[in-house]
Write an enzyme that holds these catalytic residues in place. Structure first.
Site, mmCIF file in Angstrom:
data_model
loop_
_atom_site.group_PDB
_atom_site.id
_atom_site.type_symbol
_atom_site.label_atom_id
_atom_site.label_comp_id
_atom_site.label_asym_id
_atom_site.label_seq_id
_atom_site.Cartn_x
_atom_site.Cartn_y
_atom_site.Cartn_z
ATOM 1 N N ARG A 219 13.607 31.255 26.989
ATOM 2 C CA ARG A 219 14.607 30.917 27.999
ATOM 3 C C ARG A 219 14.678 29.413 28.248
ATOM 4 O O ARG A 219 15.596 28.945 28.909
ATOM 5 C CB ARG A 219 14.288 31.626 29.314
ATOM 6 C CG ARG A 219 14.350 33.146 29.239
ATOM 7 C CD ARG A 219 14.448 33.755 30.625
ATOM 8 N NE ARG A 219 13.263 33.477 31.431
ATOM 9 C CZ ARG A 219 12.260 34.329 31.587
ATOM 10 N NH1 ARG A 219 12.282 35.491 30.974
ATOM 11 N NH2 ARG A 219 11.236 34.021 32.348
ATOM 12 N N ARG B 120 16.506 20.316 23.407
ATOM 13 C CA ARG B 120 17.775 19.699 23.024
ATOM 14 C C ARG B 120 17.522 18.450 22.193
ATOM 15 O O ARG B 120 16.710 17.596 22.569
ATOM 16 C CB ARG B 120 18.585 19.339 24.276
ATOM 17 C CG ARG B 120 18.910 20.546 25.142
ATOM 18 C CD ARG B 120 19.917 20.174 26.227
ATOM 19 N NE ARG B 120 20.212 21.334 27.062
ATOM 20 C CZ ARG B 120 20.066 21.366 28.383
ATOM 21 N NH1 ARG B 120 19.634 20.303 29.019
ATOM 22 N NH2 ARG B 120 20.352 22.462 29.059
ATOM 23 N N ARG C 104 4.351 37.492 41.208
ATOM 24 C CA ARG C 104 3.804 36.207 41.627
ATOM 25 C C ARG C 104 4.541 35.783 42.890
ATOM 26 O O ARG C 104 5.743 36.019 43.035
ATOM 27 C CB ARG C 104 4.003 35.142 40.547
ATOM 28 C CG ARG C 104 3.306 35.449 39.244
ATOM 29 C CD ARG C 104 1.794 35.422 39.356
ATOM 30 N NE ARG C 104 1.281 34.071 39.539
ATOM 31 C CZ ARG C 104 0.001 33.787 39.728
ATOM 32 N NH1 ARG C 104 -0.903 34.767 39.801
ATOM 33 N NH2 ARG C 104 -0.410 32.541 39.869
ATOM 34 N N ARG D 211 4.922 22.137 41.390
ATOM 35 C CA ARG D 211 6.014 21.174 41.500
ATOM 36 C C ARG D 211 6.175 20.736 42.947
ATOM 37 O O ARG D 211 5.650 21.374 43.873
ATOM 38 C CB ARG D 211 7.328 21.767 40.991
ATOM 39 C CG ARG D 211 7.840 22.977 41.730
ATOM 40 C CD ARG D 211 9.138 23.498 41.109
ATOM 41 N NE ARG D 211 9.669 24.634 41.844
ATOM 42 C CZ ARG D 211 10.823 25.230 41.596
ATOM 43 N NH1 ARG D 211 11.579 24.796 40.596
ATOM 44 N NH2 ARG D 211 11.242 26.252 42.311
ATOM 45 N N GLU E 157 4.459 23.183 45.897
ATOM 46 C CA GLU E 157 4.607 24.601 45.580
ATOM 47 C C GLU E 157 3.376 25.099 44.814
ATOM 48 O O GLU E 157 3.005 24.524 43.797
ATOM 49 C CB GLU E 157 5.867 24.777 44.729
ATOM 50 C CG GLU E 157 6.375 26.174 44.598
ATOM 51 C CD GLU E 157 7.755 26.188 43.966
ATOM 52 O OE1 GLU E 157 7.918 26.889 42.936
ATOM 53 O OE2 GLU E 157 8.672 25.494 44.464
ATOM 54 N N TYR F 220 13.706 39.689 36.964
ATOM 55 C CA TYR F 220 14.026 38.345 37.449
ATOM 56 C C TYR F 220 15.454 38.024 37.035
ATOM 57 O O TYR F 220 15.766 37.930 35.844
ATOM 58 C CB TYR F 220 13.074 37.294 36.872
ATOM 59 C CG TYR F 220 13.412 35.909 37.387
ATOM 60 C CD1 TYR F 220 13.068 35.551 38.688
ATOM 61 C CD2 TYR F 220 14.106 35.001 36.600
ATOM 62 C CE1 TYR F 220 13.396 34.308 39.191
ATOM 63 C CE2 TYR F 220 14.439 33.747 37.101
ATOM 64 C CZ TYR F 220 14.082 33.412 38.395
ATOM 65 O OH TYR F 220 14.428 32.173 38.902
ATOM 66 N N ASP G 289 19.118 35.664 38.072
ATOM 67 C CA ASP G 289 19.689 34.553 38.826
ATOM 68 C C ASP G 289 20.749 35.049 39.802
ATOM 69 O O ASP G 289 21.241 36.181 39.706
ATOM 70 C CB ASP G 289 20.299 33.526 37.871
ATOM 71 C CG ASP G 289 19.240 32.764 37.093
ATOM 72 O OD1 ASP G 289 18.170 32.483 37.663
ATOM 73 O OD2 ASP G 289 19.483 32.447 35.907
#
Length: 398
Positions: free
Chosen positions: A188, A192, A264, A294, A315, A363, A365
């Site tokens: 996922r 690039r 989690r 993060r 976090e 999970y 979006d």
């Protein structure tokens, strides 16, 4: 034949109205309430929390004036024109590009891995073609399909990049070595061979000008829809309704009597500062020696606003326990086996459809959640028109 809906996604009105309960006031529940309320049904929405919006809930901080993403950063992104047009009916979205930075080995890089990251890390000036050839050389060979996250990463990018950006971060995020995680997680994450540092490749990207909670409140503002906050909904309560849509945890519906599905969860440690703390919305900390994964600085999610002070959140990821907020379904072998048992029991229920991230233990979006809720509402109306029972799942959770 039913009449065409007045607006995209709105179910056509049919004869007899139903009394419907919706468990959860996040995007799944709110979109269902909007669509079914407009179709003429009497809808009760229940949520155990004191606010709507689920994990997308936003709130204006009294001290700093910053709009806070209460349960962690949410950036809306989609390439689905129907979803994009639909959600903007309920609030203004301001364009926002998520440009994530990462700190590893005391240096700052941009994510996802792109040509700038590669050239900075190796001290090179590769062209796109040279970078691709370089990756072909540093990737570690293997036979057959990669069997786990670590094998996938080593094949793709070699040991140095994997060790710098993914090994420690992934261990902290999932609480287990990357060799124990499926290869699909890394698939996922893009690599690039150009200088594009936009974290998402979606055509439409933005953040609501007035926050996500305002969007959800507007979705729920429909005649015939009643919202009950701080109010749990239990399985026996279903007998009072013609149909129930459950976007809460599927294992909670059955009282966890087969065991709890693994998630989690995240702990957010707040700090208040003057000025600008890190100059970016999100910075990942990839070294395993740094305990947090993060830091997000929330005023950078609304660059159209100006604030003298700032709020950051460090976090931390850990295993979800009883009273914790579930974030990421683990979905390893044991969890999938347990899920299969709950799914089989769910299929025996009558008048209950399980939806959303928690109801299907996936999970997904925000834009996927909205699209699936629209599909579910249409499916419900189609099944009623044909005098057929509604399915337990519109999206297959297994």
């Amino acid at each position: 034949m039913s009449a065409a809906p007045a607006t995209p996604g709105t179910p056509a009105k049919t004869g007899r109205a139903s009394r419907i309960a919706i468990v959860g006031a996040g995007f799944s529940g709110a979109v269902l309430a909007q669509e079914l309320g407009r179709a003429g049904h009497a809808v009760d929405v229940f949520d155990t929390r004191p606010h709507v919006g689920g994990n997308c809930h936003t709130a204006r901080d009294e001290a700093s004036g910053v709009m806070l993403h209460t349960y962690g950063p949410h950036i809306f992104h989609t390439s689905n024109q129907v979803v994009w047009d639909y959600i903007r009916r309920f609030g203004e979205f301001v364009p926002f590009v998520n440009r994530v930075k990462a700190i590893t080995g005391g240096r700052v890089f941009s994510l996802p891995l792109n040509l700038l990251t590669i050239n900075q890390f190796f001290g090179e000036t590769f062209s796109p073609r040279e970078a691709e050839a370089f990756f072909a050389r540093i990737g570690e060979p293997g036979e057959g399909e990669p069997q786990n996250f670590e094998e996938q990463a080593l094949r793709l990018m070699g040991r140095e990049l994997y060790g710098a950006f993914f090994a420690g971060y992934t261990t902290k995020q999932w609480g287990m070595p990357p060799s124990a995680l499926p290869a699909s997680i890394l698939k996922r994450l893009p690599v690039r061979f150009n200088y594009d540092d936009n974290y998402y490749a979606s055509h439409y990207q933005g953040i609501p000008k007035d926050g996500y909670t305002a969007i959800v409140q507007n979705l729920l503002d429909v005649p015939g829809v009643s919202v009950h906050l701080g109010t749990p909904f239990h399985r026996p309560d279903a007998s009072r309704y013609d149909h129930v849509f459950c976007s809460g945890p599927i294992d909670a519906w059955f009282g966890y009597d087969e065991g709890r599905l693994g998630y989690r969860t995240l702990d957010f440690v707040r700090e208040d500062h003057a000025g600008d703390y890190q100059g970016n919305a999100v910075i990942n900390y990839c070294d395993e020696s740094v305990p947090w994964t993060r830091i997000s600085e929330h005023k950078h999610f609304a660059p159209w606003e100006q604030h003298a002070d700032t709020v950051i959140f460090k976090e931390y990821s850990r295993l979800c326990e009883g009273a914790d907020t579930p974030y990421y379904p683990i979905r390893l072998v044991d969890e999938k086996s347990l899920l299969a048992r709950y799914v089989e029991r769910a299929r025996q229920e009558r008048g209950v459809t399980f939806v959303g991230r928690l109801g299907t233990y996936r999970y997904i979006d925000m834009h996927v959640t909205i699209a699936e809720a629209l599909d579910t509402a249409r499916r419900f109306e189609d099944r009623r028109a044909a005098d057929l029972p509604m399915e337990s799942f519109v999206v297959e959770p297994l």
